[in-house]
Each structure stands twice: as C-alpha cells, then as structure tokens.
Write an enzyme that holds these catalytic residues in place. Sequence first.
Site, PDB file in Angstrom:
ATOM      1  N   LYS A 154       3.056  11.333  -3.650  1.00 58.53           N
ATOM      2  CA  LYS A 154       2.180  10.837  -4.445  1.00 58.53           C
ATOM      3  C   LYS A 154       1.269  11.777  -4.970  1.00 58.53           C
ATOM      4  O   LYS A 154       0.737  11.503  -5.949  1.00 58.53           O
ATOM      5  CB  LYS A 154       1.108   9.805  -3.340  1.00 58.53           C
ATOM      6  N   GLU A 182      -7.153   0.790  -4.564  1.00 50.11           N
ATOM      7  CA  GLU A 182      -7.027   0.553  -2.954  1.00 50.11           C
ATOM      8  C   GLU A 182      -8.328   0.262  -2.350  1.00 50.11           C
ATOM      9  O   GLU A 182      -8.553  -0.805  -1.586  1.00 50.11           O
ATOM     10  CB  GLU A 182      -6.782   1.871  -2.498  1.00 50.11           C
ATOM     11  N   ASP A 214       0.957  -1.106  -0.026  1.00 46.81           N
ATOM     12  CA  ASP A 214      -0.111   0.044   0.013  1.00 46.81           C
ATOM     13  C   ASP A 214       0.969   1.207   0.017  1.00 46.81           C
ATOM     14  O   ASP A 214       1.566   1.496   1.127  1.00 46.81           O
ATOM     15  CB  ASP A 214      -0.888   0.104   1.247  1.00 46.81           C
ATOM     16  N   ASP A 230     -12.740   4.926   1.683  1.00 43.91           N
ATOM     17  CA  ASP A 230     -11.650   4.936   1.819  1.00 43.91           C
ATOM     18  C   ASP A 230     -10.816   6.337   1.894  1.00 43.91           C
ATOM     19  O   ASP A 230     -10.789   7.005   0.950  1.00 43.91           O
ATOM     20  CB  ASP A 230     -10.811   4.111   0.836  1.00 43.91           C
TER      21      ASP A 230
END
Length: 619
Positions: free
Chosen positions: A76, A181, A13, A207
Amino acid sequence: MAKKYEGAAIGIDLGTTYSCVGVWQEQNNRVEIIHNDQGNKTTPSCVAFTNTQRLIGDAAKNQASSNPTNTVFDAKRLIGRRYSDSIVQNDLLLWPFKVIQGANDKPMILVNYKGEEKQFVAEEISAVILMQMREIAEAFLESPVKNAVITVPAYFNDSQRRATKDAGDIAGLNVIRIINEPTAAALAYGLQKRANCVDQRNVLIFDLGGGTFDVSILTIKNKDFEVKATAGDTHLGGEDFDNRMVNHFVKEFKRKNKEDIRGNPKALRRLRTACERAKRTLSYDIETSIDLDVIHQGIDFTSSITRAKFEQLNMDLFEKCIDTVNSCLADAKMEKRSIDDVVLVGGSSRIPKMKQLLQDFFKGKELCKSINPDEAVAYGAAVQAALLSEGVNSVPGIVLQDVTPLSLGVAVEGDLMSVVIPRNTSIPVRKTNTYYTAKDNQSSVTVMVYEGERKKASDNNLLGLFDFFVPPAPRRSLPIKECFSIDENGILNVSAEEETSGNKKDITITNVNGRLSREEIERMIQEAEFFKSQDMKFKKKAKAINALDDYLYTVRKVMKDDCVSSKLNPIDKVKIISAMIKGKSLIDDNQQEDTSVFVDLLKELESIFESAMNKIIKS
C-alpha cells in the site's frame, strides 16, 4: 439516487499491515466481520513466494524470517507512487525485498517464484490480498462474491485511488465504491453508538493505522453523515514506529559487536518482527525485552526497551499527528470545544502516549474507545456495500456526504496553480472555470491538471495532461471552459471545451504517475487467475498428500499390533507393506507427481487394508 447492484456486496479494509472484510447480515440486521481460516478477523497484508507455492496472509507472515527477500508487505505504501519518490527511496532502505525502477518510473517488486525471477507492481500484490478477502467472504457466505466497497486513506490522492480500483479489477472484483477509511469508521461509530442520535454531534475520527494516518471531522444528525474536513499523512503509522525501534537496535548491535546487520535481510526481518511485538507489549507494560538467538555472524542479541524510550524515539511523529488534528480543526472552522466525540481507529491508536497527547489536546476530554479499532473501517465499508446492494432492506437509510482531501486545478501562465475545486469540498462535485489563450494566434492549449496546496503549480502533484486544439485568435479573446468533476469514489475527470468552434476533449490520465493501461490490467487479471489456479492445484495436492500420510500412519499403527499382524493373511500383509512403501516413497519425493497419483494410491491402500481387516473380522 445511488445505483443499486445485484448480488452480495462486501466491505474490505485494505490495510498496509492488516486487512479485514465484513458483510451486512440481513437476518441479524448487523455487520458480520468475517474470520479467516486461522480464526482471526484481521489478515496480514502479506504475500510470499517460494519454490513450490504462493502464500498469503498468516501463512506468508509466519515464514517471513526464513524467506525475507521473497515476502512482500507494505504494498500500500507503493501503490500509485513513482519509484523516484523520496518516500519510496527511504522505504527501500528498510525492506528486505527488492524494488526496481520499471517503465514510466513505476516501482516493480522483484521476487523469486518457483525458481524464476518475477516482477510485480503494487496493484498486483494488493489484488492478491483482495482476492484472499473475497475468498474469506465466499467461504462464510457459501456463495460467490463479485461486488465490493474498498476503503482508502482519506488523504490518498487521485493516482492512489485509481490504482486501488485497478487492484480490485485485477482481483476480479466489481469495485462499486471507494470510500475513505475515517468516513467508514464514522459510519461504524454512528450506527453502533449514535444510531438514534437526534441532536447534532461533531465527531473527530482519529485513524492511526499500520502505514497511514487520517483525521476527519464529521457532523452526525439522525442518519445524516457530513464530512466537514479531512487531513492526514499517507506515510505515517505503526510501521514508522517499528522502523524507529529497528534503527535503534541496529545501532546498539553495531556499538556492542562492531557488526552492521543492515546487509542481512533475515536478521532485519527477525528484528522487525521482535520490534513489532515489543511495541504491542509496551501498550500495556512499561518495559519489554528483545531476545534473538544467533541473529548475525553467530552472535546472540539481547536487549530491552522501556515505554519512555519508545516514546522518545517517536515523539516527533506523535506530535506530527497532533499538528494534523489542529490543521483539520482549522479547515473545518471549528474550536476544540466544538468536538463532541473523539473516536480512536486503527491499531496504532492504542499507543498510550498517543492517547495521552490527544486527550491533553482536547483538555482532558474522554476518548471514545468503545468501537473495535481494528474492525471499524471494514464495518463501515460493509454498511456502505449494503446501502448499494439490491434487496437489502434492513440497513438504515444513511445519507453520506464526503469531501475531497486535496485542491485540484490547472497550471496557468507563470506556473501558477489555478484552483478549480478547493480541498474539503463536498463530493460528488462538478465545477467549471473559464480560461483564455495566453498568446496571439496560438493553435493549441496544453491543459496540465494538478492536485495539491502549493501556489506554484509544478510544486504540486501532476495528475495528467492533454493538448487541446483551438482556432487562431488574439490573446485573451478565446474563452476555454475547463470542467472538473469528482465522483463518489473521489476520482477526478476533466474536460475542456472551446465554445466558438465546438471543440471538446476529456482528459485521459497519462502514465505520468505510472498508471496501468487497460491492456496491462487485462493481462494482470489473466495472470491472477493463473496464479489462483496454481495455488488451488498446490492446495489440492497438499491435501491429498496429507490424507495419504494420515492413512499410512493409521495403518502403520495397526500393523505394529502383534495381535492384528499375526492374524493377517500373508498375501494381504505383503500387499499392505508394498503399498505402504510405495506411499512413503511418493510422499518423500512428491515434486514430480500429479495429485491424482496420491489420491489413487490412497484408494488402493484403503481397499487392500479394509479388505484384509474384513477377513480378520469374519474369521
């Protein structure tokens, strides 16, 4: 049938703020989330550069306040984006490290490393985190790891997915699958809580992580996992909640002290760390304080914030999350009452107001908090990795059907977006549309590939383009077949074919989005290996220095004992003291010395001291 890969495969992850790694344990029939050398199962997605070394994870985050301009986080949020993106420009105002415009509008991260200015792309910083995850797994498994499944936000576009895969290549990993994800989290939930579910259940995965937000709706029956719809925001998460608090306290400091701390990177970094801590505290307390000594121009800063104020600062962002949930339900063609389980994933899903709004939206439905929100994504990625690995027999035979998050198509006459693959189409998928030339006797056609939901093609995200040569013919008489195919990773390939002449061409994604070339990736792989060897060299030297320092401490303590000191042979005593002085001098000024010098001196000191002690024992 999916290809199987030899050797251990891990699930990673790769988060905006924290990353996590897991592996399927055949002997225990379950996933093991692996802790790092600090004993933590999550590692900060943070890389720092100093005059002597490169630091990763906890070590990098712990020194961020003293070295803010060379401590890189949020990579990211840059990956697969252009420097000119408004999102990037807004983030630049909040980051203490420098980001400049590189070739092809690619953002370049600027740091000072060992006294030299260095530039890195976001893929390289992400690769460093991935390498750290691999090393954590290798230490646990006690064997090399090559294969990995890496997760990305469901709403990542093609450029961001490709860039993440490039980061895996730079890290020396064979990325066997890119998985969304929330889909990974659904695998974790399905295996842990619904392993023997015979009845069909509709599950909504909420999420909300450190930097991204995704909502996915899946139907789970037995071992079948089918994604019905996905929605999200690749720039919404805990970092944004922190930023709202930082801005609040910056204004308060200016109001109270007539000083602006925005130009002080160290002050901003300390304030950001305090705000992140305060946010966590407000998840279980109704008020907390910020107390920072000498934050700017010798001024101390003390303030407090209530949970109500935090909620007020971020209410529009919380409501945006709920709007996204509503949109996802509409795309899935489902009512609220059709959802059986609402599963919370990501650290920011712990925020009480967010949970309350979500529960109110679903008319008081109890939210599922039974899976660990920090580990669920890595857990699911490890399951997917096991499914793709040779020789793993204990993992349940899951059938996973994901969807593409954005519509994909081409620009046609009038700058209109002609959709070939609509969003929320199950993948892998292959679709073909036929188009015709727009002018008489035109010799070529420019195929421009876009992703997005706007009617006007140029308002969407341009993925790439290529020129396709055709024989002269009257307008609208020459058919051109354009084929779009999306693989299991959600990555797009496009080809065009004119049947009468047999001309065919596959699209090569150009540097419209600043994608790395194969040559650049190869160069970065070599640089990554060089940096890794430098890191190992530094650690080896540090270990040798610490061992020498520990032994010097032990010898010094023994030498202070009058009983032992009085029995020492005078010649041995001189030798020991001489070696101790030499050792202390080496430790105090170690910059120019090779590791072997410290190792050799330790051996010499051990030999002299042990020989002297043996003489005392024999006497």
